[in-house]
Scaffold this motif. Sequence first.
Motif, PDB file in Angstrom:
ATOM      1  N   PRO A  90       0.839  -1.152   0.012  1.00 30.03           N
ATOM      2  CA  PRO A  90      -0.114   0.130  -0.158  1.00 30.03           C
ATOM      3  C   PRO A  90       0.862   1.341   0.032  1.00 30.03           C
ATOM      4  CG  PRO A  90      -0.720  -1.571   1.564  1.00 30.03           C
ATOM      5  CD  PRO A  90       0.533  -2.066   1.183  1.00 30.03           C
ATOM      6  N   VAL A  91       0.385   2.053  -0.771  1.00 32.83           N
ATOM      7  CA  VAL A  91       1.153   3.385  -0.735  1.00 32.83           C
ATOM      8  C   VAL A  91       0.364   4.456   0.183  1.00 32.83           C
ATOM      9  CG1 VAL A  91       1.789   5.549  -2.367  1.00 32.83           C
ATOM     10  CG2 VAL A  91       2.063   3.115  -3.130  1.00 32.83           C
ATOM     11  N   VAL A  92       1.311   5.219   0.937  1.00 32.27           N
ATOM     12  CA  VAL A  92       0.774   6.242   1.921  1.00 32.27           C
ATOM     13  C   VAL A  92       1.380   7.523   1.589  1.00 32.27           C
ATOM     14  CG1 VAL A  92       0.659   6.884   4.122  1.00 32.27           C
ATOM     15  CG2 VAL A  92       0.444   4.561   3.642  1.00 32.27           C
ATOM     16  N   ALA A  93       0.362   8.584   1.113  1.00 36.95           N
ATOM     17  CA  ALA A  93       1.141   9.808   0.668  1.00 36.95           C
ATOM     18  C   ALA A  93       2.042  10.461   1.455  1.00 36.95           C
ATOM     19  CB  ALA A  93      -0.224  10.990   0.592  1.00 36.95           C
ATOM     20  N   GLU A  94       1.764  10.325   2.777  1.00 39.62           N
ATOM     21  CA  GLU A  94       2.788  11.312   3.719  1.00 39.62           C
ATOM     22  C   GLU A  94       4.176  10.280   3.740  1.00 39.62           C
ATOM     23  OE1 GLU A  94      -0.310  10.167   4.154  1.00 39.62           O
ATOM     24  OE2 GLU A  94      -1.402  12.225   4.803  1.00 39.62           O
ATOM     25  N   LYS A  95       4.085   9.068   3.434  1.00 42.36           N
ATOM     26  CA  LYS A  95       5.345   8.476   3.521  1.00 42.36           C
ATOM     27  C   LYS A  95       6.271   8.334   2.329  1.00 42.36           C
ATOM     28  CE  LYS A  95       4.277   5.570   7.757  1.00 42.36           C
ATOM     29  NZ  LYS A  95       4.019   4.190   7.976  1.00 42.36           N
ATOM     30  N   VAL A  96       5.644   8.989   1.095  1.00 43.42           N
ATOM     31  CA  VAL A  96       6.394   8.872  -0.355  1.00 43.42           C
ATOM     32  C   VAL A  96       7.575  10.036  -0.114  1.00 43.42           C
ATOM     33  CG1 VAL A  96       6.066   9.901  -2.653  1.00 43.42           C
ATOM     34  CG2 VAL A  96       4.415   8.437  -1.427  1.00 43.42           C
ATOM     35  N   ASN A  97       8.574   9.356  -0.288  1.00 44.78           N
ATOM     36  CA  ASN A  97      10.034  10.309   0.031  1.00 44.78           C
ATOM     37  C   ASN A  97      10.167  11.093  -1.313  1.00 44.78           C
ATOM     38  OD1 ASN A  97      12.656  11.143  -0.117  1.00 44.78           O
ATOM     39  ND2 ASN A  97      13.122   9.411   1.349  1.00 44.78           N
ATOM     40  N   ILE A  98       9.916  12.468  -1.357  1.00 47.98           N
ATOM     41  CA  ILE A  98       9.913  13.318  -2.258  1.00 47.98           C
ATOM     42  C   ILE A  98      11.161  13.272  -2.822  1.00 47.98           C
ATOM     43  CG2 ILE A  98       9.354  15.453  -3.174  1.00 47.98           C
ATOM     44  CD1 ILE A  98       6.838  13.888  -2.459  1.00 47.98           C
ATOM     45  N   GLN A  99      12.186  13.608  -1.977  1.00 50.97           N
ATOM     46  CA  GLN A  99      13.884  13.510  -2.478  1.00 50.97           C
ATOM     47  C   GLN A  99      13.998  12.172  -3.316  1.00 50.97           C
ATOM     48  OE1 GLN A  99      16.570  14.462   0.623  1.00 50.97           O
ATOM     49  NE2 GLN A  99      18.162  14.597  -0.524  1.00 50.97           N
ATOM     50  N   LYS A 100      13.583  11.058  -2.639  1.00 49.35           N
ATOM     51  CA  LYS A 100      13.987   9.941  -3.333  1.00 49.35           C
ATOM     52  C   LYS A 100      13.265   9.968  -4.664  1.00 49.35           C
ATOM     53  CE  LYS A 100      14.229   4.674  -2.892  1.00 49.35           C
ATOM     54  NZ  LYS A 100      13.648   3.676  -1.990  1.00 49.35           N
ATOM     55  N   ASN A 101      12.091  10.395  -4.877  1.00 46.85           N
ATOM     56  CA  ASN A 101      11.458  10.306  -5.937  1.00 46.85           C
ATOM     57  C   ASN A 101      11.895  10.917  -7.268  1.00 46.85           C
ATOM     58  OD1 ASN A 101       8.194   9.151  -6.576  1.00 46.85           O
ATOM     59  ND2 ASN A 101       8.921   8.987  -4.663  1.00 46.85           N
ATOM     60  N   TYR A 102      12.481  12.093  -6.660  1.00 47.24           N
ATOM     61  CA  TYR A 102      13.037  13.216  -7.522  1.00 47.24           C
ATOM     62  C   TYR A 102      13.917  12.515  -8.458  1.00 47.24           C
ATOM     63  CZ  TYR A 102      15.430  17.413  -9.063  1.00 47.24           C
ATOM     64  OH  TYR A 102      15.984  18.633  -9.633  1.00 47.24           O
ATOM     65  N   LYS A 103      14.847  11.538  -8.109  1.00 46.33           N
ATOM     66  CA  LYS A 103      15.931  10.864  -8.770  1.00 46.33           C
ATOM     67  C   LYS A 103      15.260  10.212 -10.080  1.00 46.33           C
ATOM     68  CE  LYS A 103      18.660  10.601  -4.588  1.00 46.33           C
ATOM     69  NZ  LYS A 103      19.371   9.811  -3.587  1.00 46.33           N
ATOM     70  N   TYR A 104      13.984   9.758  -9.905  1.00 41.99           N
ATOM     71  CA  TYR A 104      13.618   8.994 -10.851  1.00 41.99           C
ATOM     72  C   TYR A 104      13.039   9.817 -12.032  1.00 41.99           C
ATOM     73  CZ  TYR A 104      13.012   5.479  -7.055  1.00 41.99           C
ATOM     74  OH  TYR A 104      13.457   4.742  -6.115  1.00 41.99           O
ATOM     75  N   ASP A 105      12.803   9.348 -13.126  1.00 34.37           N
ATOM     76  CA  ASP A 105      12.130   9.889 -14.320  1.00 34.37           C
ATOM     77  C   ASP A 105      10.797  10.278 -14.077  1.00 34.37           C
ATOM     78  OD1 ASP A 105      12.247  10.086 -17.507  1.00 34.37           O
ATOM     79  OD2 ASP A 105      10.219   9.806 -16.930  1.00 34.37           O
ATOM     80  N   PRO A 106      10.438  11.499 -14.368  1.00 30.83           N
ATOM     81  CA  PRO A 106       9.191  12.210 -14.011  1.00 30.83           C
ATOM     82  C   PRO A 106       7.999  10.963 -14.258  1.00 30.83           C
ATOM     83  CG  PRO A 106      10.508  13.786 -14.902  1.00 30.83           C
ATOM     84  CD  PRO A 106      11.103  12.538 -15.035  1.00 30.83           C
ATOM     85  N   GLN A 107       7.988  10.420 -15.257  1.00 26.71           N
ATOM     86  CA  GLN A 107       7.033   9.347 -15.474  1.00 26.71           C
ATOM     87  C   GLN A 107       6.844   8.338 -14.696  1.00 26.71           C
ATOM     88  OE1 GLN A 107       5.095   9.565 -18.236  1.00 26.71           O
ATOM     89  NE2 GLN A 107       6.101  11.310 -19.255  1.00 26.71           N
ATOM     90  N   GLU A 108       8.167   8.003 -13.869  1.00 27.74           N
ATOM     91  CA  GLU A 108       7.850   6.758 -12.922  1.00 27.74           C
ATOM     92  C   GLU A 108       7.536   7.333 -11.459  1.00 27.74           C
ATOM     93  OE1 GLU A 108      11.901   5.435 -13.283  1.00 27.74           O
ATOM     94  OE2 GLU A 108      11.323   4.347 -15.272  1.00 27.74           O
ATOM     95  N   ARG A 109       7.631   8.674 -11.212  1.00 23.75           N
ATOM     96  CA  ARG A 109       7.441   8.971  -9.915  1.00 23.75           C
ATOM     97  C   ARG A 109       5.863   9.060  -9.206  1.00 23.75           C
ATOM     98  NH1 ARG A 109      10.139  14.968 -10.925  1.00 23.75           N
ATOM     99  NH2 ARG A 109      12.079  14.562 -11.485  1.00 23.75           N
ATOM    100  N   MET A 110       5.861   8.868  -7.798  1.00 24.08           N
ATOM    101  CA  MET A 110       4.572   8.998  -7.227  1.00 24.08           C
ATOM    102  C   MET A 110       4.402  10.404  -6.749  1.00 24.08           C
ATOM    103  SD  MET A 110       4.096   5.530  -5.230  1.00 24.08           S
ATOM    104  CE  MET A 110       5.564   5.415  -4.403  1.00 24.08           C
ATOM    105  N   TYR A 111       3.251  10.903  -6.927  1.00 24.61           N
ATOM    106  CA  TYR A 111       2.786  12.476  -6.648  1.00 24.61           C
ATOM    107  C   TYR A 111       1.771  12.318  -5.803  1.00 24.61           C
ATOM    108  CZ  TYR A 111       5.478  13.218 -10.961  1.00 24.61           C
ATOM    109  OH  TYR A 111       6.639  13.254 -11.840  1.00 24.61           O
ATOM    110  N   PRO A 112       2.214  12.626  -4.499  1.00 27.43           N
ATOM    111  CA  PRO A 112       1.226  12.891  -3.292  1.00 27.43           C
ATOM    112  C   PRO A 112       0.379  14.090  -3.568  1.00 27.43           C
ATOM    113  CG  PRO A 112       3.185  12.466  -2.521  1.00 27.43           C
ATOM    114  CD  PRO A 112       3.564  12.670  -3.751  1.00 27.43           C
ATOM    115  N   VAL A 113      -0.911  13.965  -3.316  1.00 27.95           N
ATOM    116  CA  VAL A 113      -1.771  15.161  -3.307  1.00 27.95           C
ATOM    117  C   VAL A 113      -2.511  15.113  -1.761  1.00 27.95           C
ATOM    118  CG1 VAL A 113      -3.939  16.323  -4.118  1.00 27.95           C
ATOM    119  CG2 VAL A 113      -2.328  14.749  -5.833  1.00 27.95           C
ATOM    120  N   PHE A 114      -2.503  16.457  -1.485  1.00 28.50           N
ATOM    121  CA  PHE A 114      -3.043  16.520  -0.019  1.00 28.50           C
ATOM    122  C   PHE A 114      -4.327  17.519  -0.013  1.00 28.50           C
ATOM    123  CE2 PHE A 114       1.340  15.758   0.327  1.00 28.50           C
ATOM    124  CZ  PHE A 114       1.526  14.438   1.407  1.00 28.50           C
ATOM    125  N   THR A 115      -5.612  17.291   0.437  1.00 31.12           N
ATOM    126  CA  THR A 115      -6.455  18.132   0.417  1.00 31.12           C
ATOM    127  C   THR A 115      -6.780  18.631   1.786  1.00 31.12           C
ATOM    128  OG1 THR A 115      -8.146  16.082   0.513  1.00 31.12           O
ATOM    129  CG2 THR A 115      -7.426  17.338  -1.624  1.00 31.12           C
TER     130      THR A 115
END
Length: 249
Positions: A90-115
Amino acid sequence: MRQSNLYVILFSIGLTVVFGGALSLTSVGLKPLQDKQVELDTKKKILGAVMDISTIEDPNEILRIYDKRVKSVVVDINGKEVTTDQKGNPVVAEKVNIQKNYKYDPQERMYPVFTFLDESGEIEAYIFPTFGAGLWDWISGYVAFGQDLNTVKGVAFDHKGETPGLGARITEPTVQQRYVGKKIYNDQGELVSVSMVKGEGNANLSQHQVDGMSGATITGKGVNAMLENYLECYSAFIEKTKSQKTASL
């Protein structure tokens, strides 16, 4: 008294085992506390983009407000919700590592959305995390938009090593306040983001520009690139959400 080589070797091994074990136990023992601090820091930054939390000193109050008023999902670059990672976890938005994701291709990243919800439970703001490069190291931010997904409601920038008094000013409320009310879409409906201009004290800025920081041009350019790049990655989600809002009217 002179010790034999064997004694010295065994003594060194013993010290390594004892102190290494102690460090490992300390690290394991402190891990829950460290995780809690990371969680609190993340939620403070998210809330800080949409409300003033500077006077709230009780961490439990921060967490209570967050749990009551923030909902989150994770989407891909096409705006489609992502519920599990590649391993099926399961993917939890608060636990997505934005810094780690930044190293991936934009097509492969996960993007948290907070409302951020108002007191009646209706969506008051959308908050997107961003990440990029400043002058000396990474910079990051949470950018909040109103219900129109166009007007900036607030930002909360952070950095690792920008120059104190210059680029590091991106964390100051007076600088972040400049973004409030600015718009990321032009009158033709094109995504143009918001740019920090060069120099400080500029007049006649457009609704897509904010005043700059004297002596921090490169950091300003980093912030501009960070916003432009990440807003483009969120554009599919933004357009999809806008379409759903229009269809429901």
